[in-house]
Design an enzyme around this catalytic site. Structure first.
Site, PDB file in Angstrom:
ATOM      1  CG  ASN A  81      -2.279  -0.614   0.923  1.00  0.00           C
ATOM      2  OD1 ASN A  81      -2.705  -0.679  -0.220  1.00  0.00           O
ATOM      3  ND2 ASN A  81      -2.954  -1.080   1.965  1.00  0.00           N
ATOM      4  CD  GLU A 111      -3.164  -6.580   6.414  1.00  0.00           C
ATOM      5  OE1 GLU A 111      -2.172  -6.387   7.146  1.00  0.00           O
ATOM      6  OE2 GLU A 111      -4.116  -5.783   6.340  1.00  0.00           O
TER       7      GLU A 111
END
Length: 371
Positions: free
Chosen positions: A252, A287
């Site tokens: 990210n 996640e």
């Protein structure tokens, strides 16, 4: 009781659609019987000609039987339901016209039956069909009234017949127009019901499915676990795995959240392709994913995770550098006999922590499961 059931099946058949049509036919026959009773009373009072009345009764009985045969054997004749409805309505209108001609001073009352027939059509036919039947009734009754006043003006005064026809035509046209409005109302109600059903289905999906990965969400997974916990037979094996994508925060930070979302989507697709038929995978948060493997020994559960790891490693994610490999760490626990899934998940979580501490990209069995 069995004999009555067999008789009902013989008369009405077993198909629900056929039974519904025959129920409508039976309701029509009840109306016929009432009208016949009133007609016989007219004959007894000297208001109607006996021969003409008996002829109408015979005609009606033959017609009712013929329509029963057509409906009961429709598998052979293959007539559409609206065709049968139009035919029955036309037959009933003929009976109403005939009754008008033989009812003497009570003939105006027979016109109500024509209106009743059109009202029945409102529920069984399309507006255009109802309008056509109304027009046919107006023409048929108009011709009948004209012939009666022309050949027997004493019993059927022209002015009376003209005014009676006017009232009838107004009632039939109004009923036909109301049929169109009712049809629009039914269509609008049906459309609104479909829209409500679609909205409820959308709400259900939003409440149970993770929008990004298309996996079930944590809330729905808890419901699945509760159901499985009730179903789980003593001694049957089930496994739980907690899965965490390695270094997802770095993806990210380096590539942006759009690429991170692509990683999650690709991971969910690769993971689902690795599962057995009854396995359930959910997005547990961020996640992290939770995998339930019902009726699976530890060896089979580990094989599923290893197959999943191979597919995930081979993923090509849009936005990542060439050669950038995605992996995951997993903690695997076998649910013990009588153990809640919450406790099994806690043990799997500890095993996941061990996998991360050991360098990630590995599957670690909960301590109690290690040989």
């Amino acid at each position: 009781m069995n004999a009555l059931r067999r008789l009902a099946t013989l008369l009405y058949g077993a198909d629900p659609g056929l039974r519904r049509m025959l129920h409508y036919w039976a309701a029509t026959c009840i109306l016929y019987v009432i009208c016949i009773g009133l007609l016989m009373l007219q004959v007894e009072q000297g208001l109607s000609d006996p021969d003409a009345a008996h002829g109408l009764v015979a005609f009606g009985a033959c017609g009712a039987f013929a329509f029963y045969v057509l409906i009961r054997a429709n598998a052979v004749f293959k007539l559409a339901s609206d065709q049968l409805a139009v035919s029955q309505a036309a037959f009933s209108l003929i009976c109403a016209v005939w009754a008008y001609t033989i009812s003497g001073p009570l003939r105006a009352a027979m016109l109500t039956m024509a209106v009743v027939v059109i009202v029945f059509c409102m529920f069984a036919l399309r507006p255009r069909q109802t309008l056509m039947l109304s027009a046919a009734a107006i023409v048929g009754m108009g011709v009948t009234m004209w012939w009666l006043q022309a050949h027997d003006p004493v019993r059927f005064p022209p002015a009376t017949e003209f005014l009676t026809f006017g009232y009838l035509a107004g009632a039939l046209v109004s009923t036909a127009l109301l049929s169109g409005e009712m049809s629009k109302l039914r269509a609008r109600t049906k459309r609104q019901k479909a829209e409500l059903s679609d909205a409820l289905e959308t709400i259900k999906v939003l409440a149970t499915v993770d929008e990004l990965t298309s996996l079930i969400n944590r809330r729905h997974m808890n419901q699945v676990l509760e159901t499985e916990e009730r179903r789980h037979a003593p001694g049957a094996e089930a496994c739980i795995a907690l899965i965490d994508i390695d270094f997802f925060k770095q993806v990210n930070d380096r590539y942006g959240h759009a690429t991170g979302d692509a990683v999650l989507r690709c991971f969910s697709a690769a993971a689902r392709a690795s599962l057995r038929a009854n396995d359930v995978l959910a997005r547990w948060g961020g996640e992290e994913f939770l995998l339930m493997l019902p009726d699976a020994p530890v060896e089979d559960a580990r094989a599923v995770l290893e197959r999943m790891a191979e597919r995930v490693a081979a993923m090509v994610v849009p936005g990542l550098d060439d050669g950038q490999r995605i992996s995951f760490s997993a903690g695997l626990a076998r649910r013990r006999s009588g153990e809640s899934f919450a406790d099994a998940i806690n043990r799997a979580d500890k095993a996941l922590y061990q996998a991360k501490e050991a360098g990630r990209d590995r599957i670690v069995l909960a301590e109690a499961e290690v040989p």
